[in-house]
Design a protein around this motif. Structure first.
Motif, PDB file in Angstrom:
ATOM      1  N   ARG A 245       7.855   3.773  -7.587  1.00 53.46           N
ATOM      2  CA  ARG A 245       6.565   3.082  -7.652  1.00 53.46           C
ATOM      3  C   ARG A 245       6.722   1.859  -8.551  1.00 53.46           C
ATOM      4  O   ARG A 245       6.826   1.966  -9.762  1.00 53.46           O
TER       5      ARG A 245
ATOM      6  N   ALA B 158      -1.199  -2.355  -6.559  1.00 50.02           N
ATOM      7  CA  ALA B 158      -0.666  -2.218  -5.201  1.00 50.02           C
ATOM      8  C   ALA B 158      -1.771  -2.353  -4.154  1.00 50.02           C
ATOM      9  O   ALA B 158      -1.604  -3.059  -3.146  1.00 50.02           O
ATOM     10  N   TYR B 159      -2.891  -1.703  -4.375  1.00 45.90           N
ATOM     11  CA  TYR B 159      -3.979  -1.770  -3.394  1.00 45.90           C
ATOM     12  C   TYR B 159      -4.667  -3.136  -3.397  1.00 45.90           C
ATOM     13  O   TYR B 159      -5.128  -3.603  -2.358  1.00 45.90           O
ATOM     14  N   THR B 160      -4.709  -3.794  -4.551  1.00 47.27           N
ATOM     15  CA  THR B 160      -5.250  -5.155  -4.597  1.00 47.27           C
ATOM     16  C   THR B 160      -4.339  -6.099  -3.820  1.00 47.27           C
ATOM     17  O   THR B 160      -4.821  -6.935  -3.038  1.00 47.27           O
TER      18      THR B 160
ATOM     19  N   THR C 201      -3.838  -8.187   3.550  1.00 43.77           N
ATOM     20  CA  THR C 201      -4.593  -7.859   4.757  1.00 43.77           C
ATOM     21  C   THR C 201      -5.591  -8.960   5.087  1.00 43.77           C
ATOM     22  O   THR C 201      -5.715  -9.368   6.253  1.00 43.77           O
TER      23      THR C 201
ATOM     24  N   ALA D   8       0.816  -1.216   0.000  1.00 44.59           N
ATOM     25  CA  ALA D   8       0.000   0.000   0.000  1.00 44.59           C
ATOM     26  C   ALA D   8       0.849   1.265   0.000  1.00 44.59           C
ATOM     27  O   ALA D   8       0.486   2.261  -0.623  1.00 44.59           O
TER      28      ALA D   8
ATOM     29  N   ALA E  53      -2.334  -5.240  -1.413  1.00 40.78           N
ATOM     30  CA  ALA E  53      -2.476  -4.879   0.006  1.00 40.78           C
ATOM     31  C   ALA E  53      -3.740  -5.487   0.590  1.00 40.78           C
ATOM     32  O   ALA E  53      -3.734  -5.981   1.729  1.00 40.78           O
ATOM     33  N   LEU E  54      -4.832  -5.480  -0.176  1.00 38.79           N
ATOM     34  CA  LEU E  54      -6.084  -6.067   0.291  1.00 38.79           C
ATOM     35  C   LEU E  54      -5.946  -7.576   0.489  1.00 38.79           C
ATOM     36  O   LEU E  54      -6.376  -8.123   1.507  1.00 38.79           O
TER      37      LEU E  54
ATOM     38  N   PRO F 284      -1.208   1.860  -8.921  1.00 34.11           N
ATOM     39  CA  PRO F 284      -1.981   1.926  -7.677  1.00 34.11           C
ATOM     40  C   PRO F 284      -3.024   0.811  -7.553  1.00 34.11           C
ATOM     41  O   PRO F 284      -3.228   0.267  -6.461  1.00 34.11           O
ATOM     42  N   HIS F 285      -3.671   0.452  -8.670  1.00 35.89           N
ATOM     43  CA  HIS F 285      -4.676  -0.612  -8.623  1.00 35.89           C
ATOM     44  C   HIS F 285      -4.053  -1.938  -8.176  1.00 35.89           C
ATOM     45  O   HIS F 285      -4.592  -2.634  -7.312  1.00 35.89           O
TER      46      HIS F 285
END
Length: 150
Positions: A77, A84-86, A92, A67, A88-89, A81-82
């Motif tokens: 980077r 990276a956040y996927t 998590t 994230a 991270a999800l 971002p898509h």
């Protein structure tokens, strides 16, 4: 970096990143899956409780790294971002699953266990008795503990 190092740098960086985590991650997942197939009695043993807690901590760390990638890598980077956040999800959710299995296997008193384990682990890092012989097994374990902690 690509101008000075080229593809070789990227290939070597990714190879070292995958050489250890992928086989270890696969082995941990296989061991936990085998234990889960046996039942809760196996997952309640100290080994599997620690392994689930380790998976949770590693997953939360990887979620933070995914994230906040540019913060961890001085602005670079690696992923969109898509992606990276996927990632991270997913990390998590994996951490939450492992933490939930650990909590169910412990059966209560979560916070005191975590505090006691963390503080006890920190106090176990330095050698308990001084030694004049740096080749002694206890000295090597303490040295590895300090290296792994840093």
């Amino acid at each position: 970096i690509n101008a000075s190092c080229g593809l070789r740098h990227n290939v070597l960086t990714m190879a070292q990143a995958w050489a250890f985590p992928l086989p270890v991650g696969f082995a941990v997942a296989k061991v936990l899956h085998s234990a889960a197939n046996v039942g809760w009695d196996r997952l309640k043993s100290a080994t599997y409780r620690r392994l689930n807690l380790a998976v949770a901590v590693a997953s939360f760390w990887l979620a933070a790294a995914a994230a906040f990638g540019p913060t961890f890598s001085v602005g670079y980077r690696l992923f969109t971002p898509h992606v990276a956040y996927t990632a991270a999800l997913v990390h998590t959710l994996t951490g939450m699953l492992a933490l939930g299995v650990w909590a169910k296997s412990v059966g209560g008193d979560y916070v005191p266990r975590i505090v006691r384990g963390t503080v006890g682990g920190l106090f176990a890092l330095p050698p308990r008795t001084p030694s004049d012989n740096p080749e002694e097994a206890g000295s090597q374990v303490a040295l590895y503990s300090f290296a792994a902690a840093g």
